[in-house]
Design a protein around this motif. Structure first.
Motif, mmCIF file in Angstrom:
data_model
loop_
_atom_site.group_PDB
_atom_site.id
_atom_site.type_symbol
_atom_site.label_atom_id
_atom_site.label_comp_id
_atom_site.label_asym_id
_atom_site.label_seq_id
_atom_site.Cartn_x
_atom_site.Cartn_y
_atom_site.Cartn_z
ATOM 1 N N GLU A 317 0.842 -1.213 0.000
ATOM 2 C CA GLU A 317 0.000 0.000 0.000
ATOM 3 C C GLU A 317 0.869 1.253 0.000
ATOM 4 N N GLN A 318 1.925 1.202 0.808
ATOM 5 C CA GLN A 318 2.823 2.371 0.843
ATOM 6 C C GLN A 318 3.504 2.546 -0.520
ATOM 7 N N TYR A 319 3.999 1.452 -1.050
ATOM 8 C CA TYR A 319 4.696 1.507 -2.345
ATOM 9 C C TYR A 319 3.799 2.155 -3.401
ATOM 10 N N GLU A 320 2.524 1.719 -3.420
ATOM 11 C CA GLU A 320 1.611 2.267 -4.441
ATOM 12 C C GLU A 320 1.399 3.770 -4.245
ATOM 13 N N ALA A 321 1.296 4.192 -2.982
ATOM 14 C CA ALA A 321 1.078 5.620 -2.714
ATOM 15 C C ALA A 321 2.303 6.438 -3.159
ATOM 16 N N TYR A 322 3.513 5.984 -2.793
ATOM 17 C CA TYR A 322 4.722 6.734 -3.145
ATOM 18 C C TYR A 322 4.934 6.722 -4.667
ATOM 19 N N ARG A 323 4.670 5.560 -5.253
ATOM 20 C CA ARG A 323 4.859 5.435 -6.703
ATOM 21 C C ARG A 323 3.892 6.367 -7.442
ATOM 22 N N THR A 338 10.394 10.314 5.944
ATOM 23 C CA THR A 338 10.055 9.047 6.608
ATOM 24 C C THR A 338 9.150 9.372 7.801
ATOM 25 N N ILE A 339 8.458 8.336 8.255
ATOM 26 C CA ILE A 339 7.384 8.519 9.263
ATOM 27 C C ILE A 339 7.793 9.460 10.404
ATOM 28 N N ASP A 340 6.965 10.468 10.618
ATOM 29 C CA ASP A 340 7.199 11.405 11.723
ATOM 30 C C ASP A 340 6.022 11.315 12.687
ATOM 31 N N LEU A 341 5.869 10.134 13.294
ATOM 32 C CA LEU A 341 4.760 9.952 14.238
ATOM 33 C C LEU A 341 5.220 10.343 15.636
ATOM 34 N N GLY A 342 4.263 10.290 16.576
ATOM 35 C CA GLY A 342 4.569 10.711 17.940
ATOM 36 C C GLY A 342 4.024 12.107 18.119
ATOM 37 N N LYS A 343 4.309 12.744 19.196
ATOM 38 C CA LYS A 343 3.751 14.066 19.538
ATOM 39 C C LYS A 343 2.248 14.033 19.362
ATOM 40 N N ASP A 344 1.707 14.922 18.508
ATOM 41 C CA ASP A 344 0.243 14.949 18.341
ATOM 42 C C ASP A 344 -0.212 13.993 17.244
ATOM 43 N N LYS A 345 0.728 13.303 16.583
ATOM 44 C CA LYS A 345 0.332 12.427 15.476
ATOM 45 C C LYS A 345 0.369 10.960 15.910
ATOM 46 N N ILE A 346 -0.731 10.527 16.524
ATOM 47 C CA ILE A 346 -0.806 9.149 17.020
ATOM 48 C C ILE A 346 -1.800 8.387 16.150
ATOM 49 N N PRO A 347 -1.343 7.351 15.444
ATOM 50 C CA PRO A 347 -2.287 6.613 14.602
ATOM 51 C C PRO A 347 -3.253 5.768 15.436
ATOM 52 N N LYS A 348 -4.346 5.351 14.780
ATOM 53 C CA LYS A 348 -5.392 4.605 15.490
ATOM 54 C C LYS A 348 -4.870 3.285 16.048
ATOM 55 N N TRP A 349 -3.918 2.642 15.301
ATOM 56 C CA TRP A 349 -3.463 1.316 15.709
ATOM 57 C C TRP A 349 -2.433 1.377 16.822
ATOM 58 N N THR A 377 10.130 -1.572 6.689
ATOM 59 C CA THR A 377 9.025 -1.782 5.741
ATOM 60 C C THR A 377 8.836 -0.515 4.919
ATOM 61 N N GLN A 378 8.898 0.636 5.595
ATOM 62 C CA GLN A 378 8.737 1.884 4.838
ATOM 63 C C GLN A 378 9.900 2.099 3.881
ATOM 64 N N LEU A 379 11.113 1.825 4.337
ATOM 65 C CA LEU A 379 12.277 2.023 3.462
ATOM 66 C C LEU A 379 12.187 1.129 2.223
ATOM 67 N N ARG A 380 11.709 -0.110 2.409
ATOM 68 C CA ARG A 380 11.536 -1.009 1.250
ATOM 69 C C ARG A 380 10.536 -0.407 0.261
ATOM 70 N N ALA A 381 9.415 0.064 0.797
ATOM 71 C CA ALA A 381 8.373 0.637 -0.075
ATOM 72 C C ALA A 381 8.922 1.858 -0.809
ATOM 73 N N LEU A 382 9.667 2.685 -0.074
ATOM 74 C CA LEU A 382 10.223 3.905 -0.688
ATOM 75 C C LEU A 382 11.240 3.562 -1.770
ATOM 76 N N LEU A 383 12.120 2.608 -1.471
ATOM 77 C CA LEU A 383 13.145 2.225 -2.461
ATOM 78 C C LEU A 383 12.487 1.635 -3.705
ATOM 79 N N ARG A 384 11.482 0.784 -3.493
ATOM 80 C CA ARG A 384 10.806 0.188 -4.660
ATOM 81 C C ARG A 384 10.176 1.289 -5.519
#
Ligand code: PEP
Ligand code: MG
Length: 575
Positions: A317-323, A338-349, A377-384
């Motif tokens: 899913e990430q690969y498709e979005a970046y592509r 690359t993912i900047d989560l934490g602080k006020d950005k907390i995902p549902k999961w 996983t994100q780096l793989r998607a980004l590289l692809r």
């Protein structure tokens, strides 16, 4: 008698029109005892109200206009999620059974409990979600009473109506988007509230947090909404009207004039070419970047892919979005953070954080290095995806050089894996770092040994340099982009990068503020990345700037040791 009210201006120019008041949604709650044999029926009535409310929200979701801001969908899904939560879908039914009371009263008791819990919360973003809970329960109340919520945002009575509301829910905003109101103003809404976020993306004149607008303004009264300065003038006199009509004309002319420079190259009067990039949060924002003729995407906040979903997005899913973004940009650079989560950005999961101070906790690259699987996983998607366009990587929240070294190690290992699997990627993909923590700004040259480029995140850099929470309205007057400490830090970072020949850009809000463009140009910045809506305004500043004129002013500014000189130079820069 004429009256001026002050609130938080969200921009969008000036509107002059007649007030249309939305009635307050507070409802008198009936309380009665239900006979034991009727309890099951009362529980079923509650169930049915929740079901209807859910159907209404789903219908609104389905009717979101194509050009509506992407946040609308996210907010509606938040309301659907709240409705499905057992605090609203199950617990009120238990109250009906236990207290043998009517459904409305059970819901009111449950709401009181929830609101008391919200009052204990200190974190601003979560506290603002209190409003969402109220809006969702109001929807159930109205359904129990047999009212149609669509009435909540009635069509404008006239073509020059201005909506005056206590608050606007995301669902109201979907309807509002299709209506013909000139502007809107509300009593409540913090700077990070849903209403504020949506208002910015709608780009209509709007002022929030006016507190008593609904009690001070009468139906059909003539009002002026100045979204730029956060002012609402009620029953203006002729002179004021003339003044604001002139400002309105000026604003419209300016907007139209800006279109003339859409295809012009951003070059200063003395021939220096500047690069203007767009910031995006989701792939669908790419259209706006292209429409405004940007050089590329300077910041793709990839964590938004992780915020809007119930589950962690898969590698595919990430690969498709970046592509998709890389292909749409057709060879123009796309800098993906690359993912900047934490602080006020907390995902549902993710579990709610109980960190004592999330802004200083496990955030940005720190979180990625602690959660290696998530990061790889994100780096793989980004590289692809890098095989399909000019993707560059950007690492957020760096404070130690070791974080870049570790990132490079992960990157090399993922590359080796892909090579073994015969999956193509860009072997020369560039790695950049965000300079948004003062420690990284002070020692930027150490970071540059390991980075291909850097990008200044002024939103966080200012917050951490001045110790001012960027989300807290109580200290927003202290959040000062031209504080001498900030200017000196920016100067140090930009001049160091320029000296060692590493590309430096800026992707914080400062880069998109046309009032600061000349200051940044004078400090040596040549690459700016901003909300697409700001691109033409900043380009206009670039086109009218003569760098040789402003250089001596910048020298004075850097030497200024009093606020008066600083502001005088800022004024001269704009002259
Ligand atoms: C910044 O801090 O300036 C930045 C661009 O990142 P964000 O606003 O996403 O924290
Ligand atoms: Mg940041």
């Amino acid at each position: 008698m004429s009256l001026a009210l002050h609130g938080i201006g969200i921009g969008g120019g000036v509107a002059i029109g007649h007030a249309h008041l939305i009635s307050h949604t507070d409802i008198e709650i009936a309380h009665y005892t239900v006979r034991p044999e009727d309890i099951a029926g009362e529980v079923a009535r509650y169930d049915s109200a929740v079901k209807t409310a859910r159907q209404e929200l789903e219908m609104l979701w389905g009717s979101i206009p194509e050009n509506a801001p992407t946040e609308l969908g996210a907010f509606l899904s938040l309301h659907i999620m709240l409705l499905n939560d057992q605090t609203l879908s199950v617990e009120p039914k238990e109250i009906i059974e236990k207290r043998k009371c009517n459904a409305e009263w059970a819901l009111k008791l449950q709401l009181d409990t929830l609101l008391a819990q919200f009052d204990e919360i200190e974190e601003e973003y979560l506290r603002e979600r209190r409003t969402d809970v109220i809006q969702v329960t109001e929807r159930i109340f109205k359904t129990l009473a047999g009212h149609d919520m669509a009435m909540h945002t009635p069509a404008p009575t006239d073509r020059d109506s201005i909506l005056v509301a206590h608050d606007l829910s995301p669902a109201d905003m979907v309807l509002f988007k299709d209506s013909e109101y000139l502007a809107f103003i509300t009593d409540v809404g913090g700077p990070t509230s849903h209403t504020a976020i949506l208002a910015r993306s709608l780009d209509l004149p709007s002022v929030l947090a006016l507190r008593h607008a609904r009690s001070l303004i009468h139906e059909d009264e003539l009002i002026i909404v100045d979204g730029v300065n956060g002012v609402v003038i009620v029953d203006p006199d002729e002179r004021t009207l003339t003044e604001y009509r002139a400002r309105q004309d000026e604003w419209s002319e300016r907007q139209a004039r800006l279109q003339d420079i859409r295809t012009s190259k951003p070059i200063t009067q003395d021939g220096i070419e500047i690069e203007l990039f767009g910031n995006i949060e989701l792939p669908e924002d790419t259209d706006q970047v292209l429409e405004n003729n940007a050089t590329g995407i300077g910041l793709f906040r990839s964590e938004f892919l992780f915020l809007s979903e119930d589950d962690l997005p898969t590698e595919q899913e990430q690969y498709e979005a970046y592509r998709a973004v890389a292909e749409q940009m057709n060879g123009q650079p796309v800098i993906i953070r690359t993912i900047d989560l934490g602080k006020d950005k907390i995902p549902k999961w993710q579990e709610e954080t109980d960190a004592p101070n999330p802004a200083l906790g496990l955030t940005g690259i720190r979180l990625c290095l602690a959660e290696a699987q998530l990061f790889r996983t994100q780096l793989r998607a980004l590289l692809r995806a890098s095989a399909h366009g000019k993707i560059k990587l950007l690492v957020p929240m760096l404070s130690h050089v070791g974080e870049v070294r570790q990132t490079r190690r992960h990157l090399e290992e993922v590359k080796t894996q892909l090579r073994l699997e015969g999956i193509p990627f860009d072997e020369h993909i560039e790695l950049g770092g965000m300079i948004e923590v003062p420690a990284a700004a002070f020692t930027v040259e150490h970071f540059l040994h390991h980075l291909d480029f850097a990008s200044i995140g002024t939103n966080d850099l200012i917050q951490y340099t001045l110790a001012v929470d960027r989300n807290d309205d109580a200290v927003s007057h202290l959040y000062d982009p031209v504080h001498p400490a900030v200017i000196r830090l920016l100067h140090h970072v930009i001049s160091t990068c320029n000296r060692v020949g590493k590309p430096i850009s800026m992707c914080g809000e400062m880069a998109g503020d046309p009032a600061l463009t000349r200051l940044l140009l004078g400090l040596g910045l040549r690459r700016f990345s901003m909300l697409p809506a700001r691109l033409l305004k900043v380009k206009e500043q670039v086109l009218s700037t003569d760098l040789s004129r402003i250089k001596p002013l910048i020298v004075r500014l850097l030497e200024a040791d009093d606020i008066e000189t600083l502001w005088q130079v800022m004024e001269e820069l704009q002259a």
